[in-house]
Every structure is written in C-alpha cells, then in structure tokens.
Motif scaffolding. Structure first.
Motif, PDB file in Angstrom:
ATOM      1  N   GLY A  88      37.801  35.795  44.409  1.00  0.00           N
ATOM      2  CA  GLY A  88      38.751  36.889  44.482  1.00  0.00           C
ATOM      3  C   GLY A  88      39.608  36.986  43.235  1.00  0.00           C
ATOM      4  N   ALA A  89      40.599  37.878  43.295  1.00  0.00           N
ATOM      5  CA  ALA A  89      41.426  38.152  42.122  1.00  0.00           C
ATOM      6  C   ALA A  89      42.704  37.327  42.091  1.00  0.00           C
ATOM      7  CB  ALA A  89      41.766  39.640  42.053  1.00  0.00           C
ATOM      8  N   HIS A  90      43.286  37.033  43.260  1.00  0.00           N
ATOM      9  CA  HIS A  90      44.534  36.275  43.307  1.00  0.00           C
ATOM     10  C   HIS A  90      44.456  35.209  44.397  1.00  0.00           C
ATOM     11  CE1 HIS A  90      46.171  39.776  41.071  1.00  0.00           C
ATOM     12  NE2 HIS A  90      46.984  38.867  40.557  1.00  0.00           N
ATOM     13  N   ILE A  91      45.117  34.073  44.134  1.00  0.00           N
ATOM     14  CA  ILE A  91      45.058  32.945  45.062  1.00  0.00           C
ATOM     15  C   ILE A  91      46.418  32.261  45.131  1.00  0.00           C
ATOM     16  CG2 ILE A  91      44.378  31.213  43.333  1.00  0.00           C
ATOM     17  CD1 ILE A  91      42.352  30.152  45.441  1.00  0.00           C
ATOM     18  N   ASN A  92      46.703  31.658  46.283  1.00  0.00           N
ATOM     19  CA  ASN A  92      47.939  30.895  46.471  1.00  0.00           C
ATOM     20  C   ASN A  92      47.704  29.467  45.998  1.00  0.00           C
ATOM     21  OD1 ASN A  92      50.023  29.223  47.744  1.00  0.00           O
ATOM     22  ND2 ASN A  92      50.564  31.068  48.898  1.00  0.00           N
ATOM     23  N   VAL A  93      48.440  29.035  44.968  1.00  0.00           N
ATOM     24  CA  VAL A  93      48.198  27.717  44.384  1.00  0.00           C
ATOM     25  C   VAL A  93      48.652  26.587  45.290  1.00  0.00           C
ATOM     26  CG1 VAL A  93      48.417  28.698  42.079  1.00  0.00           C
ATOM     27  CG2 VAL A  93      50.398  27.575  43.132  1.00  0.00           C
ATOM     28  N   LEU A  94      49.454  26.883  46.327  1.00  0.00           N
ATOM     29  CA  LEU A  94      49.925  25.855  47.245  1.00  0.00           C
ATOM     30  C   LEU A  94      48.974  25.661  48.423  1.00  0.00           C
ATOM     31  CD1 LEU A  94      53.743  26.721  47.350  1.00  0.00           C
ATOM     32  CD2 LEU A  94      52.548  25.086  45.868  1.00  0.00           C
ATOM     33  N   GLY A 139      45.792  27.435  48.676  1.00  0.00           N
ATOM     34  CA  GLY A 139      44.390  27.689  48.344  1.00  0.00           C
ATOM     35  C   GLY A 139      43.826  28.917  49.032  1.00  0.00           C
ATOM     36  N   ALA A 140      44.674  29.713  49.680  1.00  0.00           N
ATOM     37  CA  ALA A 140      44.212  30.921  50.363  1.00  0.00           C
ATOM     38  C   ALA A 140      44.184  32.090  49.385  1.00  0.00           C
ATOM     39  CB  ALA A 140      45.140  31.249  51.532  1.00  0.00           C
ATOM     40  N   TRP A 141      43.135  32.881  49.449  1.00  0.00           N
ATOM     41  CA  TRP A 141      43.037  34.058  48.593  1.00  0.00           C
ATOM     42  C   TRP A 141      44.005  35.124  49.078  1.00  0.00           C
ATOM     43  CZ3 TRP A 141      40.499  33.655  44.166  1.00  0.00           C
ATOM     44  CH2 TRP A 141      39.468  32.713  44.057  1.00  0.00           C
ATOM     45  N   SER A 142      44.805  35.659  48.188  1.00  0.00           N
ATOM     46  CA  SER A 142      45.732  36.730  48.548  1.00  0.00           C
ATOM     47  C   SER A 142      45.195  38.097  48.152  1.00  0.00           C
ATOM     48  CB  SER A 142      47.102  36.499  47.887  1.00  0.00           C
ATOM     49  OG  SER A 142      46.973  36.460  46.479  1.00  0.00           O
ATOM     50  N   GLN A 143      44.191  38.144  47.298  1.00  0.00           N
ATOM     51  CA  GLN A 143      43.487  39.385  46.960  1.00  0.00           C
ATOM     52  C   GLN A 143      42.013  39.057  46.872  1.00  0.00           C
ATOM     53  OE1 GLN A 143      44.708  41.357  43.357  1.00  0.00           O
ATOM     54  NE2 GLN A 143      43.240  43.021  43.572  1.00  0.00           N
ATOM     55  N   ILE A 144      41.222  39.639  47.746  1.00  0.00           N
ATOM     56  CA  ILE A 144      39.825  39.240  47.892  1.00  0.00           C
ATOM     57  C   ILE A 144      38.862  40.191  47.179  1.00  0.00           C
ATOM     58  CG2 ILE A 144      40.219  37.983  50.028  1.00  0.00           C
ATOM     59  CD1 ILE A 144      39.122  40.400  51.549  1.00  0.00           C
ATOM     60  N   ASP A 145      39.387  41.012  46.279  1.00  0.00           N
ATOM     61  CA  ASP A 145      38.514  41.896  45.509  1.00  0.00           C
ATOM     62  C   ASP A 145      37.844  41.100  44.394  1.00  0.00           C
ATOM     63  OD1 ASP A 145      39.311  44.096  47.022  1.00  0.00           O
ATOM     64  OD2 ASP A 145      41.031  44.493  45.723  1.00  0.00           O
ATOM     65  N   ALA A 146      36.531  41.056  44.400  1.00  0.00           N
ATOM     66  CA  ALA A 146      35.772  40.379  43.358  1.00  0.00           C
ATOM     67  C   ALA A 146      35.393  41.381  42.276  1.00  0.00           C
ATOM     68  CB  ALA A 146      34.509  39.751  43.948  1.00  0.00           C
ATOM     69  N   GLY A 147      35.462  40.945  41.016  1.00  0.00           N
ATOM     70  CA  GLY A 147      35.103  41.821  39.904  1.00  0.00           C
ATOM     71  C   GLY A 147      34.868  41.014  38.645  1.00  0.00           C
ATOM     72  N   ILE A 148      34.714  41.710  37.532  1.00  0.00           N
ATOM     73  CA  ILE A 148      34.518  41.026  36.250  1.00  0.00           C
ATOM     74  C   ILE A 148      35.625  41.363  35.261  1.00  0.00           C
ATOM     75  CG2 ILE A 148      32.015  40.912  36.512  1.00  0.00           C
ATOM     76  CD1 ILE A 148      31.873  43.267  34.470  1.00  0.00           C
ATOM     77  N   GLY A 149      36.562  42.214  35.677  1.00  0.00           N
ATOM     78  CA  GLY A 149      37.594  42.672  34.765  1.00  0.00           C
ATOM     79  C   GLY A 149      38.940  42.033  35.029  1.00  0.00           C
TER      80      GLY A 149
END
Length: 342
Positions: free
Chosen positions: A71-77, A79-89
């Motif tokens: 995904g695009a964003h993750i919680n560093v504490l 480990g849960a993804w907060s934005q699950i949009d996958a991409g290359i940009g």
C-alpha cells in the motif's frame, strides 16, 4: 527504533520524535534507505546502518498482500496499512527502485527476489496497456485510473531490469502528455483523458528525463534524444528567469507567448540535483557515467560507484552485515534469481 522497524516520516535531529508526530508514513519514505545506509555501513565497517535499512525494507515487504502488492501508507507502530492503494508513483515509487538498485549495488539475492515478486505483481495487476493505474492491494480492484508524474521513473527502472521494450512503450505513452501540453501535468486521468483538477502544474520534475537517459544508454536510439531536446528547448525558451528556472503552474494555460503568466516563483532543489543532471547525462556522451555500468544513481540522482570492495563486504562471511542479514532475510515465494537481466 519503532515496534515495526519502519522509521517515522519526520525526526528532529536534536530532540528526536516529536510527541505529536504522526505514526503514519509512506512506503517510499520508510523503505528507501538501502543504498545510502548500505554504503555507509561498508565504508565505516559498522553494520548497524545497513541492518536498520534492511529491517525497514523487510518489515514493509512482510506486510505485503497475498497479491504481492504494497500500500501507500502504513502505521509504523502497529504495522497496519492506512492507505491500501497500490501503485508505482507517489508514496511508493522509490521502494521498488531501491530493491533492484540495492541488488545491483551489493549483490544481495534477497533484494532481487523481493523486486521480482513485486515487479511481477505490478505488471499483472496495475498495468493497463502501456499505462499504470492504482489498485486495492488486497483484491486488485481499480482504485484510481490516473497517471502521476512520479511514475515517469518507472521506464528507467525497467531498463535496469532488462525490459527495454516494455519501458519504451510506457515512456512513449507518457510522452504523449508532453506532445499535448508541452510539459507533463502532475496528474492525468487516463480513463477520462483529462488533467485532474488541482494537478495542472509541472514543478520541473526529472523523472521523464531520467528514463530518457536510461533508454538512450540502452538503445542509442535518437528518438530519446529528440524527446529530450524538445523538453530542454521548452524549458530554455520559456521557464528560464533572472534567478533560475521557474516551475509551470498550469500546463493547460501555458503558451510561449504568455509563459510568464503560467510560471511560479519557485525552483525546487531537485531541478539542479536531478533534472539538469539527467539532461547533461543524456546529451553529453563523453561524460564518465554514460554507459558506465559501475555506477548506480540514488533516487535523488546522486552517483554511487558500485566498486568491488563494496560487493566483497556485502558477501564476505567475515563481514557482520552478511551474517546478521541471513537471520532476518524474508522468505521468497517461488521467485528465481535467474530472471534478472542485468
């Protein structure tokens, strides 16, 4: 030193992590340390830098979906993804870039295995013709049908991997935007065939020029020199101002006759560090980097000599880096290192 090993997005070098600092960071921000930290460890004989970078990269990869997408964003504490949009940009780009470049730099098979799995998933789930969309990392359903300017680095990365034909097709598609608007907009909806509102600017980004450099180095086709010259002349004729080169605020209102009305009073630092540098590399074949396979450029355009001593340190049984990495290396899911085309 987070529970996941993924670093915060921002750290105060004097006071540490602020109390109100968000635990959410982007994948590119958390996973793009392998080259710089790896080189630092090998030059100082201190494995801690390399291990920290690998811990972060592995932590992100271990949390990939069953489709091998991140995904695009993750919680560093947590480990849960907060934005699950996958991409290359945007938010993800250099994570993939550093997997492959780290393998070239240090010869670590784990980096190559991660890249092959990730690259295969991207081509399978995100590629639409020569373009790439964003999709839900868990089920592959389309999230956004837009091109973002940061995707422009991808053809260059494909050249390093050996997919030159695919890279050429993709960059040609991307360059239709410069045919239409002179400069690529920040975001373009490939389904609606329109620039997305609020993303009409071109802040002098280097990614298109970077990919032209890699493709010309690989093919020697004048096609890429011509595309590069078109962009260079456009910048030279209309964006140069008294104190530097100005960003384009709106590519749709840009014309040579009224260029000053479409410019911003801003020149990002990466214009010199990357955009100008890749123009130079593209056109001056006498420079030391043209066709030199013993140099890797960081995601910010800084050259690092590969050097046999760096590869020897990374593979030696006597080096603490190699021993400790073996204990933390992620398992592969059926990937084969011999798919690599360097």
């Amino acid at each position: 030193q987070t529970p996941t090993g993924i670093p915060y997005g921002s750290v105060n070098l004097r006071h540490g992590v602020a109390k109100n600092e968000t635990p959410i960071t982007c994948t590119a921000g958390g996973g793009s340390f392998l080259i710089e930290f790896g080189v630092l460890s090998r030059l100082t004989h201190n494995a801690s830098y390399d291990l920290a970078a690998r811990h972060a990269s592995h932590a992100l990869w271990e949390r990939r979906s069953e489709l091998n997408l991140v995904g695009a964003h993750i919680n560093v504490l947590t480990g849960a993804w907060s934005q699950i949009d996958a991409g290359i940009g945007t938010f993800i780009d250099s994570y993939y870039e550093y997997m492959l470049k780290s393998y070239i730099m240090f010869g670590k098979e784990e980096d190559l295995l991660m890249f092959i799995e990730g690259y295969t998933a991207v081509v399978r789930f995100l590629k639409r013709g020569p373009w790439y969309i964003e999709a839900n990392m868990n089920d592959g359903n389309v999230s956004h049908t837009h091109f973002t300017s940061l995707q422009g680095f991808w053809p260059g990365l494909q050249v390093l991997y050996g997919d030159v034909d695919m890279a050429s097709d993709t960059l040609r598609a991307f360059l239709t935007l410069t045919d239409a608007y002179t400069f690529p907009p920040e975001r373009f909806n490939i389904k609606d065939i329109s620039i997305e509102f609020g993303f009409q600017s071109y802040p002098l980004r280097p990614e298109f020029i970077e990919s032209m450099y890699y493709l010309y180095t690989a093919t020697k086709s004048k096609e890429w020199l011509e595309y590069g010259m078109d962009m260079l002349l456009s910048m030279s004729n209309a964006t140069r101002v008294e104190c530097g080169v100005a960003s384009v605020s709106n590519v749709t209102s840009y014309t040579y006759k009224s260029a000053s009305d479409a410019l911003e009073d801003r020149m990002p630092s990466y214009f010199l560090a990357e955009t100008s540098k890749y123009f130079y590399l593209l056109f001056d074949e006498g420079n030391e980097y043209m066709g030199n396979r013993n140099v890797i450029f960081s995601t910010e355009g800084h050259p690092f000599p590969i050097g046999s001593h760096l590869r020897r340190f990374s593979r030696s049984e006597e080096c603490p880096i190699a021993k400790e990495e073996m204990a933390t290396a992620p398992s592969a899911k059926g990937s084969r290192a011999d798919y690599f085309h360097w």
